[in-house]
Design a protein around this motif. Structure first.
Motif, PDB file in Angstrom:
ATOM      1  N   MET A   1     -13.535 -15.221   4.047  1.00 33.60           N
ATOM      2  CA  MET A   1     -14.175 -13.799   3.939  1.00 33.60           C
ATOM      3  C   MET A   1     -13.970 -13.497   2.679  1.00 33.60           C
ATOM      4  O   MET A   1     -12.403 -12.544   2.726  1.00 33.60           O
ATOM      5  N   LYS A   2     -14.140 -13.780   1.308  1.00 34.96           N
ATOM      6  CA  LYS A   2     -13.784 -13.326   0.390  1.00 34.96           C
ATOM      7  C   LYS A   2     -14.018 -11.788   0.282  1.00 34.96           C
ATOM      8  O   LYS A   2     -15.328 -11.674   0.364  1.00 34.96           O
ATOM      9  N   ASN A   3     -13.586 -10.714  -0.442  1.00 37.46           N
ATOM     10  CA  ASN A   3     -14.263  -9.837  -0.713  1.00 37.46           C
ATOM     11  C   ASN A   3     -13.877  -8.717  -1.852  1.00 37.46           C
ATOM     12  O   ASN A   3     -12.801  -9.074  -2.409  1.00 37.46           O
ATOM     13  N   ASP A   4     -14.642  -7.930  -2.678  1.00 42.24           N
ATOM     14  CA  ASP A   4     -15.127  -7.438  -3.741  1.00 42.24           C
ATOM     15  C   ASP A   4     -14.550  -6.276  -3.646  1.00 42.24           C
ATOM     16  O   ASP A   4     -13.411  -5.414  -4.718  1.00 42.24           O
ATOM     17  N   LEU A   5     -13.574  -5.707  -2.383  1.00 42.79           N
ATOM     18  CA  LEU A   5     -12.881  -4.722  -2.087  1.00 42.79           C
ATOM     19  C   LEU A   5     -11.557  -4.937  -1.931  1.00 42.79           C
ATOM     20  O   LEU A   5     -11.332  -5.554  -0.885  1.00 42.79           O
ATOM     21  N   TYR A   6     -10.494  -4.248  -1.788  1.00 39.13           N
ATOM     22  CA  TYR A   6      -8.400  -3.806  -1.679  1.00 39.13           C
ATOM     23  C   TYR A   6      -8.727  -2.122  -1.563  1.00 39.13           C
ATOM     24  O   TYR A   6      -9.265  -1.944  -1.995  1.00 39.13           O
ATOM     25  N   TYR A   7      -7.605  -2.549  -0.566  1.00 36.82           N
ATOM     26  CA  TYR A   7      -7.315  -1.133   0.709  1.00 36.82           C
ATOM     27  C   TYR A   7      -6.101  -1.488   0.485  1.00 36.82           C
ATOM     28  O   TYR A   7      -5.132  -1.912   0.227  1.00 36.82           O
ATOM     29  N   LYS A   8      -5.814  -0.094   1.066  1.00 38.89           N
ATOM     30  CA  LYS A   8      -4.375   0.501   0.793  1.00 38.89           C
ATOM     31  C   LYS A   8      -3.484   1.989   0.390  1.00 38.89           C
ATOM     32  O   LYS A   8      -5.116   2.521   0.544  1.00 38.89           O
ATOM     33  N   ILE A   9      -2.571   1.825   1.777  1.00 35.77           N
ATOM     34  CA  ILE A   9      -2.283   3.255   1.809  1.00 35.77           C
ATOM     35  C   ILE A   9      -2.740   4.422   0.749  1.00 35.77           C
ATOM     36  O   ILE A   9      -2.353   3.987  -0.433  1.00 35.77           O
ATOM     37  N   ASN A  10      -3.524   5.771   1.159  1.00 31.39           N
ATOM     38  CA  ASN A  10      -3.454   6.650  -0.239  1.00 31.39           C
ATOM     39  C   ASN A  10      -1.447   6.938  -0.391  1.00 31.39           C
ATOM     40  O   ASN A  10      -1.443   7.309   0.311  1.00 31.39           O
ATOM     41  N   ASP A  11      -2.158   6.907  -2.002  1.00 25.42           N
ATOM     42  CA  ASP A  11      -0.375   6.927  -2.658  1.00 25.42           C
ATOM     43  C   ASP A  11      -0.154   8.407  -2.284  1.00 25.42           C
ATOM     44  O   ASP A  11       1.237   8.167  -2.535  1.00 25.42           O
ATOM     45  N   SER A  12      -0.758   9.863  -1.500  1.00 18.74           N
ATOM     46  CA  SER A  12       0.100  10.785  -2.081  1.00 18.74           C
ATOM     47  C   SER A  12      -0.120  11.128  -0.761  1.00 18.74           C
ATOM     48  O   SER A  12       0.327  12.530   0.083  1.00 18.74           O
ATOM     49  N   LEU A  13       0.076   9.947   0.119  1.00 15.00           N
ATOM     50  CA  LEU A  13       0.220  10.611   2.058  1.00 15.00           C
ATOM     51  C   LEU A  13       1.429  10.938   2.374  1.00 15.00           C
ATOM     52  O   LEU A  13       2.448   9.845   1.735  1.00 15.00           O
ATOM     53  N   VAL A  14       1.930  11.757   3.150  1.00 16.33           N
ATOM     54  CA  VAL A  14       3.443  11.743   3.538  1.00 16.33           C
ATOM     55  C   VAL A  14       3.485  12.405   4.653  1.00 16.33           C
ATOM     56  O   VAL A  14       2.177  12.974   5.320  1.00 16.33           O
ATOM     57  N   ILE A  15       3.980  11.221   5.713  1.00 24.15           N
ATOM     58  CA  ILE A  15       3.993  11.432   7.310  1.00 24.15           C
ATOM     59  C   ILE A  15       5.231  12.213   6.944  1.00 24.15           C
ATOM     60  O   ILE A  15       6.099  11.563   7.158  1.00 24.15           O
ATOM     61  N   SER A  16       5.199  12.806   8.977  1.00 23.72           N
ATOM     62  CA  SER A  16       6.303  13.273   8.921  1.00 23.72           C
ATOM     63  C   SER A  16       6.507  13.256  10.318  1.00 23.72           C
ATOM     64  O   SER A  16       5.051  13.754  10.842  1.00 23.72           O
ATOM     65  N   HIS A  74     -10.722   0.616  11.278  1.00 22.46           N
ATOM     66  CA  HIS A  74     -10.946   0.542   9.899  1.00 22.46           C
ATOM     67  C   HIS A  74     -11.336   1.518   8.716  1.00 22.46           C
ATOM     68  O   HIS A  74     -11.592   2.168   7.497  1.00 22.46           O
ATOM     69  N   ALA A  75     -12.928   2.147   9.280  1.00 22.49           N
ATOM     70  CA  ALA A  75     -13.565   2.893   9.103  1.00 22.49           C
ATOM     71  C   ALA A  75     -13.658   3.900   8.957  1.00 22.49           C
ATOM     72  O   ALA A  75     -13.774   4.552   8.211  1.00 22.49           O
ATOM     73  N   TYR A  76     -11.894   4.810  10.493  1.00 23.80           N
ATOM     74  CA  TYR A  76     -11.899   6.376  10.532  1.00 23.80           C
ATOM     75  C   TYR A  76     -10.925   6.227   9.834  1.00 23.80           C
ATOM     76  O   TYR A  76     -10.705   7.573   9.106  1.00 23.80           O
ATOM     77  N   LEU A  77     -10.311   4.796   8.783  1.00 26.07           N
ATOM     78  CA  LEU A  77      -9.361   5.478   8.111  1.00 26.07           C
ATOM     79  C   LEU A  77      -9.710   5.961   6.683  1.00 26.07           C
ATOM     80  O   LEU A  77      -8.507   6.654   6.560  1.00 26.07           O
ATOM     81  N   ILE A  78     -10.885   4.982   6.546  1.00 26.80           N
ATOM     82  CA  ILE A  78     -11.126   5.135   5.218  1.00 26.80           C
ATOM     83  C   ILE A  78     -11.716   7.240   5.185  1.00 26.80           C
ATOM     84  O   ILE A  78     -11.887   7.929   3.912  1.00 26.80           O
ATOM     85  N   GLU A  79     -13.079   6.834   6.278  1.00 27.91           N
ATOM     86  CA  GLU A  79     -13.226   8.705   6.482  1.00 27.91           C
ATOM     87  C   GLU A  79     -12.390   9.434   6.444  1.00 27.91           C
ATOM     88  O   GLU A  79     -12.660  10.417   5.536  1.00 27.91           O
ATOM     89  N   GLN A  80     -11.277   9.380   6.654  1.00 22.64           N
ATOM     90  CA  GLN A  80     -10.330  10.142   6.960  1.00 22.64           C
ATOM     91  C   GLN A  80     -10.021  10.716   5.587  1.00 22.64           C
ATOM     92  O   GLN A  80      -8.753  11.712   5.829  1.00 22.64           O
ATOM     93  N   GLY A  81      -9.968   9.097   4.794  1.00 23.26           N
ATOM     94  CA  GLY A  81      -8.761   8.899   3.453  1.00 23.26           C
ATOM     95  C   GLY A  81      -7.069   9.212   4.089  1.00 23.26           C
ATOM     96  O   GLY A  81      -6.358   8.849   2.456  1.00 23.26           O
ATOM     97  N   LEU A  82      -7.446   8.123   4.577  1.00 32.02           N
ATOM     98  CA  LEU A  82      -5.607   7.703   5.074  1.00 32.02           C
ATOM     99  C   LEU A  82      -5.390   6.153   4.466  1.00 32.02           C
ATOM    100  O   LEU A  82      -3.783   6.809   3.487  1.00 32.02           O
ATOM    101  N   VAL A  83      -6.290   5.982   4.144  1.00 33.33           N
ATOM    102  CA  VAL A  83      -6.191   4.261   3.453  1.00 33.33           C
ATOM    103  C   VAL A  83      -7.669   4.928   2.222  1.00 33.33           C
ATOM    104  O   VAL A  83      -8.450   4.927   1.805  1.00 33.33           O
TER     105      VAL A  83
END
Ligand SMILES: [Mn+2]
Length: 411
Positions: A1-16, A74-83
């Motif tokens: 599956m080739k894909n033009d998009l890629y994904y990464k953890i939100n850079d400004s995320l801090v998890i406590s 995957h959809a949830y993570l993007i929707e919430q801005g976590l990824v």
């Protein structure tokens, strides 16, 4: 599956860790959201920029996650801005020039797809394990910015650059990329970010892509060496450092115990690491700190005992090189967390690196403990050190590997 998009953890995320749950906090936008431990493990699969297919593969292999479940999460993570989602400028033909020495930042799975890459930079912005001054997490970004003043990678011509001193092209024909930073869940010591780096180094090592990891504090060398140990049954480590980084502790519970001043104890526990050469050690300690697998050249002894150094290096195993920038004298390199006077001058370090890398098979490199301050020259020095090592290592590989690889292919 080739894909033009890629994904990464939100850079400004801090998890406590809030004991009964985790709180994800976007430190730029201010929103907060509760996450479970399971979700945290899934988020971690996006530690380095990668495609959806690669994330799914990883989660499927690790946790048996089904495609249907993955689609929802995957959809949830993007929707919430976590990824975060990135556009497809990162392809093999890309020229975004945001990486080290103006290489392109390219998603991990693209680096690993096919044979088109000889060397990869990886940033590890991790400094939770310092005993004194933090800030080395800023080193990868800083070095990406200043390293382009020394060397400008041209991924199309691969012509390298001309060196008037040697009258040769530097890094000619060498295909390089930068995989960006290994992001992770903050406040987790020796945890998933370490595991991600270990897996990355293992994957590169398997594909004969030379890994150059930019720390971070010195503890990040541990996952690098662990990653190599998955692929090499015997190798050595050459450590440039003012401190031996031994505490002589038992390290069965290394995840609890490891910090940047004792991680070498955990390295010693790896059977695959058969030999360690330490150069530049000068920190006063209550007792001699060493180990029977270790050869030490304290202070600047190696500068005056070059033959001894070369004799000490075994020629039946390859070596990993880790450079703690505090091996340099603070007059040369003040930009480090635990500076110690009496170190090597830049030329001395460069000569030793040249001596070693021209004679020895090197299988990976990291540069750690660089703590960027206001003086740009510090970053240029560190960049030059990296450039010098990788050009020698790649030259060595060209001389020694092409023949053996051909022999292997022909057989
Ligand atoms: Mn160190």
């Amino acid at each position: 599956m080739k894909n033009d998009l890629y994904y990464k953890i939100n850079d400004s995320l801090v998890i406590s860790d809030e004991q009964d749950h985790y709180l994800a906090w976007d430190s730029k936008e201010g929103w907060k959201i509760e996450v479970t431990k399971q979700l945290l493990a899934i988020i971690q699969a996006y530690a380095i920029a990668t495609t959806k297919a690669a994330v799914f593969q990883q989660l499927h292999d690790k946790y048996g996650v089904t495609e249907e479940f993955f689609e929802d999460v995957h959809a949830y993570l993007i929707e919430q801005g976590l990824v975060q989602v990135y556009q497809a400028e990162a392809s093999k033909e890309t020229t975004n020039k945001n990486g080290m020495f103006q290489t392109s930042i390219v998603p991990m799975d693209q680096c690993l797809d096919g044979d088109w890459c000889d060397l990869a930079f990886i940033g590890m912005p991790y400094d939770l394990n310092v005993t004194y001054k933090p800030g080395t997490r800023f080193a990868p970004g800083y070095l990406r910015r200043v390293s382009g003043s020394l060397f400008q990678y041209n991924g199309t011509s691969l012509q390298g650059m001309y060196d008037p001193i040697t009258n040769q092209q530097v890094l000619e024909g060498i295909r390089m990329v930068d995989c960006g930073d290994v992001n992770a869940v903050a406040f987790e010591k020796n945890g998933k970010q370490f595991d991600a780096l270990k897996e990355i180094i293992q994957a590169f090592s398997k594909k004969n892509i030379f890994p150059v990891t930019i720390g971070g504090d010195h503890s990040i060398s541990l996952p690098c060496i662990q990653g190599l140990s998955m692929n090499h049954s015997a190798f050595g480590v050459i450590q440039f450092d003012a401190h031996s980084d031994f505490g002589l502790n038992k390290m069965e519970k290394w995840r609890e115990a490891v910090h940047h001043g004792n991680f070498m104890d955990a390295v010693m526990d790896l059977d695959q690491v058969e030999h360690v050469v330490q150069i530049g050690i000068r920190q006063l300690t209550n007792q001699p700190l060493t180990h029977d697998k270790v050869t030490q050249f304290p202070g600047n002894h190696a500068c005056n005992k070059k033959e001894e150094l070369l004799t000490a290096l075994r020629d039946d195993i390859p070596y990993y090189v880790t450079i703690d920038v505090d091996v340099l004298d603070p007059s040369v390199m003040p930009a480090t967390g635990t500076p110690l006077p009496g170190g090597l001058l830049y030329r001395e370090l460069r000569d030793l690196l040249e001596l070693i890398t021209k004679r020895t098979h090197i299988i990976g490199l990291d540069i750690v403990e660089f703590l960027p301050q206001e003086k740009e020259i510090d970053g240029v020095i560190v960049s030059e050190m990296i450039l010098n090592v990788i050009s020698n290592v790649m030259e060595w590989e060209n001389e020694h590997f092409t023949e053996s690889t051909n022999a292997f292919t022909n057989s």
